[in-house]
Motif scaffolding. Structure first.
Motif: not given
Ligand SMILES: NC(=O)c1ccc[n+]([C@@H]2O[C@H](COP(=O)([O-])OP(=O)(O)OC[C@H]3O[C@@H](n4cnc5c(N)ncnc54)[C@H](OP(=O)(O)O)[C@@H]3O)[C@@H](O)[C@H]2O)c1
Length: 252
Positions: A19, A65-66, A93, A144, A188-189, A191, A193, A196
């Motif tokens: 993502g 692990d975060a 993360a 955020a 971010p709005g 996106i 990944t 979702n």
């Molecule tokens: N996508 C959106 O629409 C959106 C919008 C606004 C904000 N965000 C934020 O952007 C960030 C990234 O989201 P994403 O959409 O890219 O999600 P994603 O594709 O589900 O990726 C989440 C990442 O967080 C890591 N992670 C989750 N739990 C963890 C843990 N306990 N320890 C270490 N790493 C952990 C996962 O890696 P592992 O599972 O390998 O540990 C993965 O690399 C998040 O903070 C999310 O809230 C996303």
């Protein structure tokens, strides 16, 4: 972007196995930074490191692990030993547990806040301490969310965690200004990944998307410009900023 060369800089990115974090790590590496890439799934990190090495970049996969402060401090130590002092931290993360408020379990609460809030805090503290000791400043970028500004149903814990991250950003920016550490957040709005993707394929997801001002979701690359700005000297006069990058979705 002028001033966004990151040659000689070291970055530490959390949640880099997929993502937004994967794309952020690529963007920083392409700009010349040596990047510590962290998450739990080591095989994904190895794949990303391979992609970065493919354009002669430098990436160090570190399993972390975060939710575990000791794991975070160990990862930060390994990154600094292998790559040198960290100049840029990207806290990214995160997880999003979706339920009605009355249905969340105690374990859900700990998992949601442990990843999205405790993880950001312990990373910022571990890296910030080292930046202060080194005395050469640094950049902290917290990912955020739009939901920090504008909640929607069934994501109350997620929205709480992200709102707390924005206030952490402002408070740290204020306290660490004297150390030349800039702390900013991106909201971010939507996106596409792993977080979702299935939702956007459903009828409910498509209906939701049609209500957005520009009737679309983004792809991870939409954050590249803001990441380069906040990671580089181009943002030396920006701190404590909460920046929506959301295609106007927070205006709805
Ligand atoms: N996508 C959106 O629409 C959106 C919008 C606004 C904000 N965000 C934020 O952007 C960030 C990234 O989201 P994403 O959409 O890219 O999600 P994603 O594709 O589900 O990726 C989440 C990442 O967080 C890591 N992670 C989750 N739990 C963890 C843990 N306990 N320890 C270490 N790493 C952990 C996962 O890696 P592992 O599972 O390998 O540990 C993965 O690399 C998040 O903070 C999310 O809230 C996303």
């Amino acid at each position: 972007m002028p001033g966004s060369n990151l040659e000689g800089k070291v970055a530490f990115v959390t949640g880099a196995s997929t993502g937004l974090g994967w794309q952020i790590a690529l963007t920083l590496a392409r700009a010349g930074a040596r990047v510590a890439i962290t998450a739990r799934r080591s095989e994904r990190l190895e794949a990303l490191a391979g992609e970065i090495e493919g354009f002669d970049g430098r990436a160090l996969p570190v399993t972390m692990d975060a939710r575990d402060p000791d794991s975070i401090r160990a990862a930060v130590g390994v990154a600094e030993t292998e790559l040198g002092p960290i100049d840029v931290l990207v806290n990214n993360a995160g997880i999003a547990i979706q339920k009605l408020a009355q249905d969340f379990t105690d374990a859900d609460y700990r998992d949601q806040m442990g990843t999205n809030l405790d993880g950001y805090w312990f990373c910022a503290q571990a890296v910030g301490k080292r930046m202060i000791q080194r005395g050469q400043g640094g950049k902290i970028i917290n990912i955020a969310s739009l939901l920090a500004l504008r909640p929607i149903p069934q994501l109350v814990l997620y929205a709480m965690s992200k709102a707390a991250v924005t206030q952490m950003t402002r408070a740290l920016a204020l306290e660490w200004a004297r150390h030349d550490i800039q702390v900013n957040a991106i909201c971010p709005g939507y996106i596409e990944t792993e977080m979702n993707r299935p939702h956007w394929r459903t009828e409910a997801g498509r209906n939701f998307m049609r209500k957005f001002p520009r009737r679309r979701v983004g792809m991870p690359e939409v954050l590249d410009g803001t990441i380069l700005l906040l990671a580089s000297a181009a943002s030396d006069f920006i701190t404590g900023a909460i920046i929506p990058v959301d295609d106007g979705q927070s205006l709805m």
